[in-house]
Enzyme design. Structure first.
Site, PDB file in Angstrom:
ATOM      1  N   ARG A  79       0.789  -1.242   0.060  1.00 36.00           N
ATOM      2  CA  ARG A  79      -0.010   0.109  -0.008  1.00 36.00           C
ATOM      3  C   ARG A  79       0.932   1.371  -0.059  1.00 36.00           C
ATOM      4  O   ARG A  79       1.507   1.335   0.911  1.00 36.00           O
ATOM      5  CB  ARG A  79      -0.873  -0.087   1.276  1.00 36.00           C
ATOM      6  CG  ARG A  79      -1.620   1.330   1.304  1.00 36.00           C
ATOM      7  CD  ARG A  79      -2.712   1.224   2.494  1.00 36.00           C
ATOM      8  NE  ARG A  79      -3.264   2.354   2.586  1.00 36.00           N
ATOM      9  CZ  ARG A  79      -3.201   3.397   3.560  1.00 36.00           C
ATOM     10  NH1 ARG A  79      -2.796   3.032   4.944  1.00 36.00           N
ATOM     11  NH2 ARG A  79      -3.744   4.412   3.759  1.00 36.00           N
ATOM     12  N   HIS A 123      -3.019  10.794   0.992  1.00 30.46           N
ATOM     13  CA  HIS A 123      -2.509  10.726   2.232  1.00 30.46           C
ATOM     14  C   HIS A 123      -1.779  12.044   2.549  1.00 30.46           C
ATOM     15  O   HIS A 123      -0.681  11.952   2.821  1.00 30.46           O
ATOM     16  CB  HIS A 123      -1.356   9.478   2.158  1.00 30.46           C
ATOM     17  CG  HIS A 123      -0.904   8.856   3.480  1.00 30.46           C
ATOM     18  ND1 HIS A 123      -1.257   7.488   3.770  1.00 30.46           N
ATOM     19  CD2 HIS A 123      -0.724   9.402   4.703  1.00 30.46           C
ATOM     20  CE1 HIS A 123      -0.854   7.400   4.827  1.00 30.46           C
ATOM     21  NE2 HIS A 123      -0.671   8.371   5.568  1.00 30.46           N
ATOM     22  N   GLU A 168      -7.326   8.440   6.668  1.00 35.59           N
ATOM     23  CA  GLU A 168      -7.780   9.078   7.683  1.00 35.59           C
ATOM     24  C   GLU A 168      -8.248  10.429   7.742  1.00 35.59           C
ATOM     25  O   GLU A 168      -7.581  11.536   8.203  1.00 35.59           O
ATOM     26  CB  GLU A 168      -6.256   9.087   8.509  1.00 35.59           C
ATOM     27  CG  GLU A 168      -5.826   7.612   8.984  1.00 35.59           C
ATOM     28  CD  GLU A 168      -4.506   7.706   9.928  1.00 35.59           C
ATOM     29  OE1 GLU A 168      -4.194   8.700  10.399  1.00 35.59           O
ATOM     30  OE2 GLU A 168      -4.328   6.544  10.544  1.00 35.59           O
ATOM     31  N   ASN A 296      -7.315   1.772  10.075  1.00 34.59           N
ATOM     32  CA  ASN A 296      -5.791   1.885  10.596  1.00 34.59           C
ATOM     33  C   ASN A 296      -6.196   1.857  12.398  1.00 34.59           C
ATOM     34  O   ASN A 296      -6.952   2.642  12.802  1.00 34.59           O
ATOM     35  CB  ASN A 296      -5.277   3.217  10.360  1.00 34.59           C
ATOM     36  CG  ASN A 296      -4.914   3.315   8.821  1.00 34.59           C
ATOM     37  OD1 ASN A 296      -4.998   2.443   8.182  1.00 34.59           O
ATOM     38  ND2 ASN A 296      -4.334   4.504   8.370  1.00 34.59           N
ATOM     39  N   TYR A 298      -4.000   1.831  16.103  1.00 37.90           N
ATOM     40  CA  TYR A 298      -2.742   2.088  16.752  1.00 37.90           C
ATOM     41  C   TYR A 298      -2.920   2.051  18.153  1.00 37.90           C
ATOM     42  O   TYR A 298      -2.062   1.430  18.944  1.00 37.90           O
ATOM     43  CB  TYR A 298      -2.085   3.524  16.511  1.00 37.90           C
ATOM     44  CG  TYR A 298      -1.571   3.658  14.896  1.00 37.90           C
ATOM     45  CD1 TYR A 298      -0.197   2.810  14.846  1.00 37.90           C
ATOM     46  CD2 TYR A 298      -2.320   4.199  14.056  1.00 37.90           C
ATOM     47  CE1 TYR A 298       0.228   2.971  13.532  1.00 37.90           C
ATOM     48  CE2 TYR A 298      -1.784   3.789  12.897  1.00 37.90           C
ATOM     49  CZ  TYR A 298      -0.472   3.490  12.604  1.00 37.90           C
ATOM     50  OH  TYR A 298       0.018   3.443  11.376  1.00 37.90           O
ATOM     51  N   GLU A 356      -3.266  -0.217   8.201  1.00 43.21           N
ATOM     52  CA  GLU A 356      -2.250   0.129   9.078  1.00 43.21           C
ATOM     53  C   GLU A 356      -2.251  -0.431  10.426  1.00 43.21           C
ATOM     54  O   GLU A 356      -3.320  -0.191  11.097  1.00 43.21           O
ATOM     55  CB  GLU A 356      -2.040   1.813   9.071  1.00 43.21           C
ATOM     56  CG  GLU A 356      -1.500   2.486   7.755  1.00 43.21           C
ATOM     57  CD  GLU A 356      -1.484   4.161   8.064  1.00 43.21           C
ATOM     58  OE1 GLU A 356      -1.142   4.493   9.276  1.00 43.21           O
ATOM     59  OE2 GLU A 356      -1.751   4.689   7.013  1.00 43.21           O
TER      60      GLU A 356
HETATM   61  C1  FCB Z   1      -0.937   7.213  10.800  1.00 42.47           C
HETATM   62  C2  FCB Z   1      -0.602   7.774   9.419  1.00 42.47           C
HETATM   63  C3  FCB Z   1       0.705   7.321   8.890  1.00 42.47           C
HETATM   64  C4  FCB Z   1       1.675   7.214  10.181  1.00 42.47           C
HETATM   65  C5  FCB Z   1       1.004   6.542  11.111  1.00 42.47           C
HETATM   66  C6  FCB Z   1       2.196   6.624  12.250  1.00 42.47           C
HETATM   67  O1  FCB Z   1      -2.009   8.152  11.420  1.00 42.47           O
HETATM   68  O2  FCB Z   1      -1.689   7.294   8.337  1.00 42.47           O
HETATM   69  O3  FCB Z   1       0.953   8.040   7.851  1.00 42.47           O
HETATM   70  O4  FCB Z   1       2.201   8.508  10.453  1.00 42.47           O
HETATM   71  O5  FCB Z   1      -0.015   7.187  11.750  1.00 42.47           O
END
Ligand code: FCB
Length: 453
Positions: A79, A123, A168, A296, A298, A356
């Site tokens: 990607r 992006h 995002e 995504n 995290y 992600e």
């Molecule tokens: C996300 C972004 C990516 C990267 C990660 C850590 O929010 O999409 O570009 O910065 O965080």
């Protein structure tokens, strides 16, 4: 924690993700013009250490070797994102042939190596010319985005079949135009909400163009979702949870997947904006049928009500007692189960890819490699959550590690390393970390299981 991948389907997508401004460099080459990130990074105080993406990891020149490394790791999907200011430098008018040629070569190079290309159209590197014309708070930007989409789709859509419109939109709108932590660094909450609407309108218009130009395309959008949890179970924090879940998750998912904005969030936003930018027909345009949702993930947000009785303010990022990454984010694989469960419950029919997931740690190069056991644990535990959701009947089809290489981490500059491959920014030497080797082995094990070898 155990990870059993034997039940993953043969066509499970094993990928890694990157984005144009974070890796390409070659900021002034072949007709590329500045994006809002070039301008932002050139503004003192905006990015740690004054870093910028002018050179980044020089992927624009090193793409062939970079693709060979992907083959070595056994990835079956990659990607990347397309830089709008390379393809359509002024954000309007015809395409820029040398810039388009880069993506043409990249797509061919991936296909030759048996790696499926996945392109993200936005992006975050808006052409600066469009910011000068008002940026995402302006409705016209959505139309420009659809035109740019058509240019790149005409150029590579015969071979490139996996398309993600936005990455995002929450970050692009609210970090870009409300907190000002990201480009273009504006701090106007009403503009931020308008930006979010126009990003989603642009998404809808772009999907329409993609369907016309690439009828067999798989089209989706990527959102950053967070499970929102109250700081305790007293019930006092439920409204804080509702508000934050509303603005971070539902504000984006509901219009794109259900065709309407959440009423409670519109009410929350009433003191900020009358939402007059939402015109008749917009939500229908935004709610184009999609082939998948990119998620995504995290971390989780733990929130609480304001400290003083009667205040609507929300306390954020409260300590959850969990270990943290180098960016200070809680390591919380259970949060992935929670947030995917929410998607499964509220938007049941949409296939999902984890587009992600990853972590920054303070990696050290020792004897020419990086022993990043913490990153291996991170990826392994999140993959286990993904497998758990599949066991619960969710149609999760793939995993993209963020990121393939260390790269320009936005306002954090080059300090925060997310790669499974280490990059020495002085020499541009790439060194797979232990996590890359581990990931390659995992992919190999899966493949061997399918082939019965
Ligand atoms: C996300 C972004 C990516 C990267 C990660 C850590 O929010 O999409 O570009 O910065 O965080």
């Amino acid at each position: 924690m155990t990870l059993d991948i034997s039940g993953l389907p043969a066509d499970f997508c094993w990928g890694a993700a990157t984005s144009s401004y974070q890796i390409e460099g070659a900021a002034d080459e072949d007709g590329r013009t500045p994006s809002i990130w070039d301008t932002f990074a050139a503004t003192p105080g905006r990015v740690a250490n004054g870093d910028d993406g002018a050179i980044a990891i020089d992927h624009y020149h090193r793409w062939r070797d970079d693709l060979d490394l992907m083959t070595e790791l056994g990835l079956n999907a990659y990607r990347f994102s397309v830089a709008w200011p390379r393809v359509q430098p002024d954000g309007a008018g015809t395409g820029n042939a040398p810039g388009i040629a880069f993506y043409d070569r990249l797509v061919d190079g991936l296909l030759e190596r048996g790696i499926t290309p996945w392109a993200t159209l936005y992006h975050w590197d808006l052409p600066e010319a469009l910011e000068q014309a008002g940026g995402w708070p302006q409705r016209e930007t959505a139309e420009r985005f659809a035109d740019y989409t058509a240019i790149i789709a005409e150029a590579v859509g015969d071979r490139l079949k996996h398309w993600i419109t936005l990455n995002e939109p929450w970050c692009a709108a609210f970090l870009g135009y409300a907190s000002g932590l990201h480009a273009p660094g504006r701090t106007d909450p009403a503009e931020a909400v308008a930006a979010s609407h126009h990003l989603m309108l642009g998404h809808g218009l772009a999907v329409q163009r993609l369907r016309e130009i690439v009828p067999d395309a798989q089209v989706g959008v990527t959102v950053n979702l967070y499970p929102i949890t109250p700081v305790d179970d007293s019930g006092r924090h439920d409204d804080a949870v509702r508000r934050i879940d509303g603005i971070m998750n539902r504000w984006f998912l509901d219009p794109m997947l259900k065709g309407s904005y959440p009423k409670d969030v519109l009410a929350d936003l009433a003191p900020v904006t009358d939402a007059g930018f939402i015109r008749d027909g917009d939500t229908a345009t935004i709610a184009q049928p999609l082939d998948f949702l990119g998620v995504n993930y995290y971390t989780r947000h733990v929130v609480g009500a304001g400290l003083w009785p009667g205040t609507a303010a929300v306390r954020f990022q409260l300590d959850n007692g969990l270990p943290r990454t180098a960016t200070g984010w809680d390591i919380d694989p259970a949060g992935l189960v929670d947030v995917l469960s929410q998607v499964q419950r509220d938007y049941p029919s949409i296939p999902v890819y984890l587009t992600e997931n990853g972590a920054a740690f303070d990696d050290e190069v020792v004897d020419g490699t990086v022993h990043d056991a913490d990153r291996i644990d991170f990826i392994q535990s999140h993959l286990a959550s993904l497998v758990m959701m599949r066991d619960r009947g969710m149609d999760v089809r793939g995993y993209f590690a963020w990121s393939l290489w260390d790269n320009f981490e936005w306002a954090e500059g080059y300090d925060k390393r997310f790669g499974i491959v280490h990059v020495d920014y002085e020499t541009q030497v790439r060194t797979p970390k232990d996590s890359a080797r581990w990931y390659a082995d995992l992919i190999g094990t899966h493949r061997a299981g399918i082939l019965g070898t």
